[in-house]
Design an enzyme around this catalytic site. Structure first.
Site, PDB file in Angstrom:
ATOM      1  N   GLY A 239     -31.380 -20.489  16.507  1.00 25.44           N
ATOM      2  CA  GLY A 239     -30.602 -19.473  17.204  1.00 25.44           C
ATOM      3  C   GLY A 239     -29.989 -18.384  16.345  1.00 25.44           C
ATOM      4  O   GLY A 239     -29.383 -17.448  16.874  1.00 25.44           O
ATOM      5  N   GLU A 288     -33.094 -25.575  12.954  1.00 29.52           N
ATOM      6  CA  GLU A 288     -34.402 -25.258  13.551  1.00 29.52           C
ATOM      7  C   GLU A 288     -34.572 -23.756  13.742  1.00 29.52           C
ATOM      8  O   GLU A 288     -34.661 -23.279  14.870  1.00 29.52           O
ATOM      9  CB  GLU A 288     -34.520 -25.959  14.910  1.00 29.52           C
ATOM     10  CG  GLU A 288     -34.284 -27.456  14.881  1.00 29.52           C
ATOM     11  CD  GLU A 288     -34.003 -28.046  16.271  1.00 29.52           C
ATOM     12  OE1 GLU A 288     -33.927 -27.271  17.258  1.00 29.52           O
ATOM     13  OE2 GLU A 288     -33.855 -29.269  16.375  1.00 29.52           O
ATOM     14  N   PRO A 289     -34.604 -22.991  12.653  1.00 29.63           N
ATOM     15  CA  PRO A 289     -34.683 -21.536  12.822  1.00 29.63           C
ATOM     16  C   PRO A 289     -36.100 -21.065  13.125  1.00 29.63           C
ATOM     17  O   PRO A 289     -37.069 -21.586  12.567  1.00 29.63           O
ATOM     18  CB  PRO A 289     -34.260 -21.020  11.443  1.00 29.63           C
ATOM     19  CG  PRO A 289     -34.759 -22.076  10.498  1.00 29.63           C
ATOM     20  CD  PRO A 289     -34.616 -23.385  11.239  1.00 29.63           C
ATOM     21  N   ARG A 327     -41.049  -8.578  24.599  1.00 27.54           N
ATOM     22  CA  ARG A 327     -39.594  -8.685  24.456  1.00 27.54           C
ATOM     23  C   ARG A 327     -38.809  -7.563  25.150  1.00 27.54           C
ATOM     24  O   ARG A 327     -37.799  -7.849  25.800  1.00 27.54           O
ATOM     25  CB  ARG A 327     -39.183  -8.764  22.981  1.00 27.54           C
ATOM     26  CG  ARG A 327     -39.656 -10.054  22.280  1.00 27.54           C
ATOM     27  CD  ARG A 327     -38.961 -10.256  20.945  1.00 27.54           C
ATOM     28  NE  ARG A 327     -37.541 -10.526  21.120  1.00 27.54           N
ATOM     29  CZ  ARG A 327     -36.588  -9.650  21.057  1.00 27.54           C
ATOM     30  NH1 ARG A 327     -36.831  -8.410  20.742  1.00 27.54           N
ATOM     31  NH2 ARG A 327     -35.352  -9.999  21.283  1.00 27.54           N
ATOM     32  N   TYR A 331     -36.548  -9.397  27.827  1.00 25.25           N
ATOM     33  CA  TYR A 331     -35.176  -9.633  27.347  1.00 25.25           C
ATOM     34  C   TYR A 331     -34.410  -8.339  27.107  1.00 25.25           C
ATOM     35  O   TYR A 331     -33.388  -8.361  26.442  1.00 25.25           O
ATOM     36  CB  TYR A 331     -35.193 -10.370  26.001  1.00 25.25           C
ATOM     37  CG  TYR A 331     -35.994 -11.635  25.922  1.00 25.25           C
ATOM     38  CD1 TYR A 331     -35.752 -12.699  26.794  1.00 25.25           C
ATOM     39  CD2 TYR A 331     -36.955 -11.795  24.931  1.00 25.25           C
ATOM     40  CE1 TYR A 331     -36.474 -13.876  26.672  1.00 25.25           C
ATOM     41  CE2 TYR A 331     -37.674 -12.969  24.811  1.00 25.25           C
ATOM     42  CZ  TYR A 331     -37.429 -14.004  25.688  1.00 25.25           C
ATOM     43  OH  TYR A 331     -38.140 -15.168  25.554  1.00 25.25           O
ATOM     44  N   CYS A 357     -50.438  -1.599  33.763  1.00 24.29           N
ATOM     45  CA  CYS A 357     -50.018  -1.098  35.066  1.00 24.29           C
ATOM     46  C   CYS A 357     -48.755  -1.796  35.553  1.00 24.29           C
ATOM     47  O   CYS A 357     -48.781  -2.589  36.506  1.00 24.29           O
ATOM     48  CB  CYS A 357     -51.153  -1.257  36.071  1.00 24.29           C
ATOM     49  SG  CYS A 357     -52.631  -0.410  35.507  1.00 24.29           S
ATOM     50  N   GLU A 358     -47.660  -1.551  34.879  1.00 25.75           N
ATOM     51  CA  GLU A 358     -46.342  -2.088  35.219  1.00 25.75           C
ATOM     52  C   GLU A 358     -45.317  -1.083  34.712  1.00 25.75           C
ATOM     53  O   GLU A 358     -45.426  -0.620  33.568  1.00 25.75           O
ATOM     54  CB  GLU A 358     -46.067  -3.410  34.472  1.00 25.75           C
ATOM     55  CG  GLU A 358     -46.991  -4.552  34.764  1.00 25.75           C
ATOM     56  CD  GLU A 358     -46.632  -5.312  36.034  1.00 25.75           C
ATOM     57  OE1 GLU A 358     -45.529  -5.103  36.587  1.00 25.75           O
ATOM     58  OE2 GLU A 358     -47.484  -6.110  36.464  1.00 25.75           O
ATOM     59  N   TYR A 386     -41.520 -14.185  18.439  1.00 22.36           N
ATOM     60  CA  TYR A 386     -41.723 -14.041  19.875  1.00 22.36           C
ATOM     61  C   TYR A 386     -42.475 -12.753  20.192  1.00 22.36           C
ATOM     62  O   TYR A 386     -42.250 -12.111  21.211  1.00 22.36           O
ATOM     63  CB  TYR A 386     -40.377 -14.137  20.625  1.00 22.36           C
ATOM     64  CG  TYR A 386     -39.612 -15.382  20.222  1.00 22.36           C
ATOM     65  CD1 TYR A 386     -40.033 -16.627  20.663  1.00 22.36           C
ATOM     66  CD2 TYR A 386     -38.540 -15.316  19.343  1.00 22.36           C
ATOM     67  CE1 TYR A 386     -39.385 -17.784  20.246  1.00 22.36           C
ATOM     68  CE2 TYR A 386     -37.880 -16.474  18.923  1.00 22.36           C
ATOM     69  CZ  TYR A 386     -38.312 -17.699  19.389  1.00 22.36           C
ATOM     70  OH  TYR A 386     -37.680 -18.839  18.966  1.00 22.36           O
TER      71      TYR A 386
HETATM   72  C1  LIG Z   1     -36.672 -21.897  20.454  1.00 23.12           C
HETATM   73  C2  LIG Z   1     -35.973 -23.036  19.794  1.00 23.12           C
HETATM   74  C3  LIG Z   1     -35.501 -22.912  18.479  1.00 23.12           C
HETATM   75  C4  LIG Z   1     -35.612 -21.627  17.679  1.00 23.12           C
HETATM   76  O1  LIG Z   1     -34.781 -20.626  18.148  1.00 23.12           O
HETATM   77  P1  LIG Z   1     -34.576 -19.288  17.283  1.00 23.12           P
HETATM   78  O2  LIG Z   1     -33.635 -18.496  18.078  1.00 23.12           O
HETATM   79  O3  LIG Z   1     -35.904 -18.646  17.160  1.00 23.12           O
HETATM   80  O4  LIG Z   1     -34.027 -19.709  15.965  1.00 23.12           O
HETATM   81  C5  LIG Z   1     -34.914 -24.030  17.908  1.00 23.12           C
HETATM   82  N1  LIG Z   1     -34.784 -25.184  18.579  1.00 23.12           N
HETATM   83  C6  LIG Z   1     -35.216 -25.338  19.845  1.00 23.12           C
HETATM   84  C7  LIG Z   1     -35.047 -26.637  20.530  1.00 23.12           C
HETATM   85  C8  LIG Z   1     -35.811 -24.268  20.492  1.00 23.12           C
HETATM   86  O5  LIG Z   1     -36.231 -24.408  21.756  1.00 23.12           O
END
Ligand SMILES: *Cc1c(COP(=O)(O)O)cnc(C)c1O
Length: 430
Positions: A239, A288-289, A327, A331, A357-358, A386
C-alpha cells in the site's frame, strides 16, 4: 528515485533514448528501468533491516516473467492472489516456499495447486475459505499453513476502489472476530497449521498515519496469537504510495518551480514510525509492496496520431488506450505526460485520449502540457504498476510490447501481441 530524464533533448530511461525504443518496437510499449526497480526494493529492505523484514513483491502490480525473475534473483518473496500468479512466479524462478497467497475467492483447484507447490502461507479471508483449505489438505494428506487477514477498520485516505481495510470492504475478517476464528482453526481444523497474521489496508497511501493506526490496533492481537498458537509472522501488507503528479523538471522548466511540493510517503519515515511498534513483537515481519517497487520504474510510450480542436477542448488522440492503461478511467489516476523529444515553452491545455470507443478512454483531461503534435511520441509516466498487468484486448487491440532497460542496453521482455493472438482459443462452430 526514478531514472527517467532528458539528456541532450531526448527522454531517456537510464542511458537509453526512449525514442529509439519507440521507433524499434513500435507503440504502445511499456518500458521499465531495471535499476529503479532494484533501487526501490533495496531502499525498503534497508529501511526495514532492523526488523530483518521479508519484502514480498505483490505480483499483480507488474507480473512479467522478466520482472519476477529480477525480484527472485534479488532475494524477494512474493505475494500472490491467484493460481496463475503462483504458476508465473515459479516459472520465473521464484521460490514457492516464499509465496504468500491472498485473495477472497481462492478456488479448490487453486488451493490444491498451492498445496502441491508448498507455498509459505495461505492468507485466508473467511471462515468458509479456511474450512475448504482444511478439507482439501486433509484429502491430500498434508498440512496447510494459514494466516487470517484481519480487517482493522481504518480509513486509508485513498481512492474508494483501492481502500481495503474498512468494515464495508469485502476483504479480511473483522478485528473483533479474529480471535474466535483462530480458536476454531485450532480446535476444529486439524489439517491447518497456524502460521501468522496478515493485514492490508489499501493501496496508494500517501500518509503514514493509517499504517500506524492499523499496526497499533492489530499488534496486541499479534502478540496474543503468538502466545496462544505460536504464530511466526505478522504481515502488514503493501500500500505504500508513490508520487504520480510530479513532472520531470526539464519538461516544464519555469512552471515546475512554481508548483507546491507534493505529499510524499518517505520510506525511511515509514520504517522509523513502524519499527518501534513491530520490533517488540519478536515476530517475522512481512511487507507486500507492489506499486512502490515498480510504479515509478515504468512508462508507457505512445504516439500522437491526430489532433482535434473542438469548441471547448483540444484533443490529442494517441495510440495507447484504456485497454493499455486503465488507471485514469478506473481510479481517476493521474499520470504526467511528456514528449520523448524535448519541447520549448509551448504549453497547451489538452485532453489526451485513446482510440477506444468509450468516453472514459483518456490518459489525461484538461491537462496543461507540451503541445505534442501528430506524429510525435510521448511517455505516460509512472505507469509501471497496475499498467500492463491490467491491460486487455478490448476493441480487439493487441496488447502492448514490454521492454526492460539495463544501463545502456534494453531487451524486449514481451513481444507485442499479433492478430493471431487475438483469436487464440476461439472456436468457430461447424
Ligand atoms: C494488491 C496487494 C498488495 C500490494 O499493494 P500495493 O499498493 O501495490 O503495494 C499487497 N498485499 C495484498 C494482499 C494485495 O492485495
Amino acid at each position: 528515485m526514478h531514472t527517467f530524464h532528458y539528456q541532450d533533448g531526448f527522454l531517456c530511461c537510464e542511458n537509453v533514448r526512449l525514442l529509439h525504443i519507440a521507433e524499434t518496437v513500435g507503440t504502445p510499449a511499456y518500458v521499465y528501468s531495471k535499476h529503479t526497480i532494484l533501487d526501490h526494493f533495496q531502499r525498503l529492505k534497508r529501511a526495514l533491516s532492523p526488523l530483518g523484514a521479508e519484502v514480498a513483491y505483490a505480483v499483480k502490480a507488474c507480473s512479467n516473467l522478466a520482472i519476477l525473475q529480477l525480484m527472485a534473483r534479488e532475494g524477494a518473496g512474493f505475494d500472490i492472489v491467484s493460481g496463475g500468479e503462483l504458476w508465473r512466479t515459479i516459472r520465473a524462478g521464484g521460490d514457492p516456499g516464499r509465496c504468500t497467497y491472498a485473495g477472497v475467492g481462492k478456488t479448490e483447484d487453486e488451493i490444491r495447486y498451492a498445496l502441491e507447490q508448498g507455498i509459505y502461507c495461505f492468507n485466508a479471508e473467511s471462515e468458509a475459505e479456511l474450512r475448504t483449505i482444511d478439507e482439501i489438505a486433509a484429502s491430500m494428506g498434508v498440512k496447510a499453513p494459514v494466516a487470517v487477514r484481519v480487517n482493522p477498520n481504518v480509513e486509508a485516505g485513498t481512492h474508494q476502489y483501492i481502500t481495503t481495510g474498512r468494515k464495508e470492504n469485502k476483504f479480511g475478517v473483522d478485528l473483533d472476530r479474529v480471535e474466535a476464528l483462530y480458536a476454531a482453526i485450532h480446535h476444529e481444523m486439524p489439517s491447518l497449521i497456524i502460521r501468522g497474521l496478515q493485514m492490508h489496508i489499501g493501496s496508494q497511501l500517501t500518509s503514514i498515519e493509517p499504517f500506524v493506526q492499523a499496526v497499533n490496533k492489530v499488534a496486541p492481537m499479534a502478540a496474543r496469537l503468538r502466545e496462544l498458537y505460536g504464530i511466526e509472522f505478522f504481515s502488514i501488507g503493501g500500500g505504500i504510495g508513490i508520487v504520480y503528479d510530479q513532472p520531470l523538471p526539464a519538461a516544464f522548466p519555469a512552471w515546475w518551480e512554481s508548483r507546491e511540493s507534493r505529499s510524499h510517503l518517505h520510506i525511511e519515515t515509514y520504517a522509523e514510525r513502524l519499527i518501534p511498534l513491530l520490533k517488540p513483537l519478536g515476530l517475522r515481519i512481512i511487507v507486500e509492496p507492489g506499486r512502490m517497487i515498480v510504479g515509478n520504474a515504468g512508462v508507457l510510450l505512445a504516439k500522437c496520431l491526430y489532433e482535434k480542436k473542438g469548441e471547448s477542448k483540444t484533443f490529442k488522440i494517441v495510440d495507447a488506450g484504456m485497454n493499455d492503461l486503465i488507471r485514469p478511467a478506473l481510479y481517476q489516476g493521474h499520470h504526467e505526460i511528456v514528449p520523448l523529444v524535448q519541447h520549448g515553452d509551448d504549453l497547451v491545455t489538452a485532453d489526451v485520449v485513446g482510440p477506444i470507443c468509450e468516453s472514459g478512454d483518456f490518459q489525461a483531461q484538461n491537462r496543461p502540457m507540451h503541445d505534442i503534435r501528430a506524429g510525435e511520441y510521448l511517455a505516460v509516466l509512472s505507469a509501471g504498476a497496475y499498467g500492463f498487468s491490467m491491460s486487455s484486448n478490448y476493441n480487439s487491440r493487441p496488447m502492448a510490447a514490454e521492454v526492460l532497460v539495463d544501463g545502456g542496453t534494453w531487451t524486449l521482455i514481451r513481444a507485442r501481441q499479433t492478430l493471431e493472438d487475438l483469436v487464440r482459443g476461439e472456436i468457430l462452430p461447424e
